[in-house]
Design an enzyme around this catalytic site. Sequence first.
Site, mmCIF file in Angstrom:
data_model
loop_
_atom_site.group_PDB
_atom_site.id
_atom_site.type_symbol
_atom_site.label_atom_id
_atom_site.label_comp_id
_atom_site.label_asym_id
_atom_site.label_seq_id
_atom_site.Cartn_x
_atom_site.Cartn_y
_atom_site.Cartn_z
ATOM 1 N N GLY A 568 0.790 -1.236 0.000
ATOM 2 C CA GLY A 568 0.000 0.000 0.000
ATOM 3 C C GLY A 568 0.814 1.274 0.000
ATOM 4 O O GLY A 568 0.254 2.362 0.122
ATOM 5 N N TYR A 569 2.131 1.160 -0.142
ATOM 6 C CA TYR A 569 2.950 2.368 -0.241
ATOM 7 C C TYR A 569 2.729 3.005 -1.618
ATOM 8 O O TYR A 569 1.935 2.501 -2.419
ATOM 9 C CB TYR A 569 4.422 2.035 0.047
ATOM 10 C CG TYR A 569 4.645 1.533 1.465
ATOM 11 C CD1 TYR A 569 4.282 2.327 2.559
ATOM 12 C CD2 TYR A 569 5.172 0.275 1.720
ATOM 13 C CE1 TYR A 569 4.463 1.880 3.868
ATOM 14 C CE2 TYR A 569 5.355 -0.179 3.029
ATOM 15 C CZ TYR A 569 5.000 0.623 4.098
ATOM 16 O OH TYR A 569 5.167 0.180 5.380
ATOM 17 N N LEU A 570 3.427 4.094 -1.893
ATOM 18 C CA LEU A 570 3.050 4.927 -3.043
ATOM 19 C C LEU A 570 2.900 4.150 -4.360
ATOM 20 O O LEU A 570 1.873 4.247 -5.027
ATOM 21 C CB LEU A 570 4.062 6.070 -3.223
ATOM 22 C CG LEU A 570 3.699 7.006 -4.374
ATOM 23 C CD1 LEU A 570 2.454 7.825 -4.039
ATOM 24 C CD2 LEU A 570 4.859 7.940 -4.711
#
Lengths: 715, 280
Positions: A568-570
Site C-alpha cells: 500500500g505504499y506509493l
Amino acid sequence: MKAVVVGGGPAGLYFALLAKKANPSDQITVIERNPPDATFGWGVVFSEETLGALRDADFESYDEISTSFARWNAIDIYFRNSRIRSRGHVFTGISRKVLLNILQRRARQLGVDLVFGQEIGDLAALREADLLVGADGINGRVRQAYAEVFRPTQVLHPTKYVWFGTNLALDAFTFIFRRNQDGLFQVHAYPFDARTSTFIVECGEETWRRAGLDQASERDSIAYCEELFGEELNSRRLLSNRSLWVNFVTLRAETWHHENVVLLGDAAHTAHFSIGSGTKLAMEDAIALVDALRRHGQLEAALTDYEMDRQPVVERFQAAALESSRYFEDVSRYERFDPQPFAFNLLTRSGRISYVNLTLRDPAFVRSVDAWYAAAATGSANGAGRLTPPPMFAPLRLGALRLANRVAAAITGEDTARNGSPDEGHLRQLLSAAETGAALVLTEMTAVSPDGRVTSGSTGLYTVEHAEVWGRIVAAVHERAGARIALSLGHAGRRGSMRPRREGIDRPLRQGGWTVWSASPIAYTPRGQVPRAMDDGEMRKVIRQFTEAAELAGGCGFDLLELNLAHGYLLASFLSPLSNQRTDDYGGSLANRTRFPLAVVDAVRSRWKGPLAVKLSASDWMLAGFSLDDAVTVATALKHHGCDLIHAVMGQNVAESRPDYGRMFGVPAADRIRNEAEIPTLAAGNIPTSDEVNTILAAGRADLCLLDWLDSTPQ
Amino acid sequence: MNVGIGLPTTIPGTTGEVLVEWARKADAGPFSTLAVLDRVAYHSFDPFMALAAAAAVTRRVRLATMVVVAPLRNTVLLAKEAASLDALSGGRFTLGLAVGARGEDYKIAGVDQRGRGRRLSEQLEQVRGLWEDGRIAPQPDGRPGPPLLVGGSSGEALARMARYADGYAHGGGPARAFASAAAKARAAWLDAGRPGTPALWGMAYFALGAGSAESGANYLRHYYAFTGPFAEKVAAANLTSADAVIDFLRGYRDAGCDELILFPTLSASDQVDQLADIVS
C-alpha cells in the site's frame, strides 16, 4: 444398545463389527442397498500407521487383510521420458471387494445383522434404535435428512478424472504425466493385488473436451487412454467398472452428530483422491466412534468426543488434500522443470512431507535432488555424486551478485532515524540479522524523500550525509559479517506521516506531519489523512527522487537494490484498483495502473547497474482487488523491464482485507510468479525453519527465502 | 509463562461478596493476573465494575479483560473506563478487546453486527489516541495507557492485533491450536513491520474437586449454548483434575504462551485455593 448402520461400505461394516465385538449384547444392523458383492472402484490404500490402528482395533480382520494386500515402498514418477523412483514410502493396497468381503465375514461371525439389497425407508423409524449411523457415502441420505443441523458444504474440483483398473501389476505408486495434442494428462496408479492395479486418469476440463472425452463412451475413453499410456501399460488393458469421468467433490460438514444420529466416513467428509485417504479416514472414524461409545455412558458425550477427536484429524487431511489437488490442477506450470525438482515438488505437494521427512524416507533420492540443485546453482555439471549441501546452502547468482546461500533476513524499522539518517542501532540490527547466517540482509524500507518516509524516524537516502552513513553501514556488514546487503527503497505514499510504529502502525501524526500522496485521494484508514492525488509534476519529481536515491545507493556499495511496489505504499497504490480510481492514463486497466510504477523501475534501471529486485504485494486479499493473476502479469512486465528478482509478499494494499498468516503464506505467490512469469523469486511470510526453506527451494517454488526472524533483543 | 485466574463474573449465582473474596484470594495466591470475560445479554457482572472492585482489595495481581466486546461500547467512554481502571489499580490493568461472537449481545445493545471488525479497528486507533492525548483520564507513571490485547481467530483479527495492539488474546483450545494461532500472530506482527514482539495470552476453563466436573460442564453448556454443538466441545475440554491442569500448563508453556488465564466454571471460592495449590 441397538444400532442401525446405513451403508455397508468399509466405514459402516467396520463400525458394526467393532461395536459388536466391544459389546456382544448390542444389537447391530447394517442396511446396504446393493448386493454383497457389488462394489465400485478398484483398490484402496493404507499407510503403515492405519494398518497399526486396524491391528489394534481388531486383529482377526487385520490378519486377513494383511495376507491379501499388495505392499510397496516406492513412488515412480514418469515425466519427460524419464522415470524417477523414490523409496521409503510404505503403503499397502487391497482390493476394495476383498476388503468388503473380509469385513462382511467378520461382522457376520461376530453376530452383526447384515441386510443387503434394501433401500432404507423412513429414517424416523430407523431412529427408534438407540443409535443411527450414517455411513452411506457422499450422497448419503442420513446427512441430507438433517442437513440443517450438519450444515454440509460441497466444493467441486475443476479437473475431470476417471477410475480404471488394469491387469498391469505395478510395484510402486505410479504417477505418469503425458502431454499429447489435446493437452496434459496425469495418471495416479497403484497396485492392490499381485495382478491388478488401480489406474486413475485426470486432466483439465479443456483438455478433456479437446480430446472428445465429453462425448466418448466408456469403451472410447478406454481406447483413448490405452493408446495414450500404451508405453507404460506395456500392452496390458484398462478395465472398467462403471468408469465415468467426474469431478471430485470435497465435502465438509460443520457437525457430524445430532441427537442419536452420527455420520461416518464419506458421509461426513471427503478428501481429494490424490492423497488416497478416503477409506483410511472412514475406518479410523469407526474406530474412534466405538472407542468413544465405550468410554462414555452418555450418548451425547460419546458422540461429541468422537467428533472432537476426529474433526481436527480430518481437517488436516482435507487441507493436505486441497494442496495436493491444486498441485495437479496447475501441474502444467511445472512442465519445464527438470525431473529431479519436478519429482521433489510432486512428493512435497500436500505440505505433509517436507525436505526432512523425505530425507529420512529416501536419503539417496534427496541426495540426487541436492546434487541436481548444486549443479544447477553453480553451473557445474560435476555436482552429482560429490558432497552436496542442502539447497539452502547452494549459492545464488543474480546478475553479477553471488549470494553464498539462499537465506535472506530483513530488519524491522525501530523508527530511531533522525531526519532520515540511519544510526548505530540500524547497524547493530543489520549485523545481528547477518549473524543468523543469512547471505543477504535487507534494510527497512528507506525513503527516497522526506515526504516518502513512513514516520519521522524512518530511514532515508536523499542526502549526501545519508549516503555517507549508509556507506559506512554497508562496509561494516561486508567486513564484519561477510554478508551482502540490499537497500529496500520506497516511498510511503498515503502510509506516510505516521507516528512511531512501536505503539501501533498507520496512526497519523497529529503534529509535525506532512502532506501525503497517493494514486487517488483515499485515506488508508478511516481516520487517516486523505492523500493528494499524484499529478504529472509530482510523478516526475518522484521518478527523479528514485533515480537520485539509486545513484546514491550505487555509491554506498549496496549489493542489491529493491524497489517497494508493495503493502500500500506509493507505487503499490497505483497497482491496486482499490486505491487507484484514476481516470487518466495511470488508472483503469491493469496496464494503465502499472504505467507509473514501471516508469520508476525504468528510470532506476537506467542508473543502477547492479541486480534489481522488486517487492510486490501479490494479492490485495480482497475479491475486487489486485489478484495473483495480476501479480503474474506485472511480474512478467517487470522482468522485461530489467528486474532480476521478485520479493513476493501479500496484502496490506488496503488496511482492511482478509489475510491468512498460515505457515508459508507467501509461498504460493512466489511459486506462481516464479513458474509462470519465469523470474526468480524471494519467498516470504511465516517461514520459520530451515526445513521449510529447503522444501521451498528444492521444490522450485522460490529461489531465495526470507526466514522469519524476530530480533528478540531490541534496545 | 505467567498463570492467571478468572473472576467468576459470568457464573450465575455469584454475589459481589464472592467476587471480592475471590479477588483477595487470587492476590494472595500464585496468580499473575485476575481476568474477566464480557457478555451483555447474560446474568453477568460488567467487566470494568468487577475489576474496579477487585482493584480496591488487591495490591499485587494484574487485572485484565479477556476480552471486552468493544463495538458494543462508546469508544470515548470505553477509553475513559479502561484508563480509569488502570489509574485506580496503580497501572495494573491490561485491556483485551475483540468483536465477540454473540448476536444477542449486539441485539440488546442496539448495535449493528455488520462491520464490527472495521469498527473495532477504528476504536483501537481512537482509544490509543485518546490515551496519548491524556485529556480524558489520569495517567499513572505518565504512561499513555494500559497495554492492549486483541482477540479473534481470523486473519483480519490478527492483522488488527499487529496494527494496533500489544498482544494477542487467544480464545481457548488445545495447546496445538494455541501454537498454531501464536505462530500466525507472530507472522502477522512481522509482516506488519511492527518492532518488538506480541505478548501471547491464552485461556482455558477449570473445575476442581469432587463433584465439580458435572456442574462446571453444565455451566459451560449454558454459557456457550449460542454456539450450538460447539458448547458440548467446550464443556468436554474443561480441566477437571490436577493432572489435566498441569498437562495443559506444560502444553501452553511449550507453545510459547506468555500469560495463561484459567477461568472458573464454579464460583465457590475454594476453586481459587485448589488451583493455587496446583499452580504453585
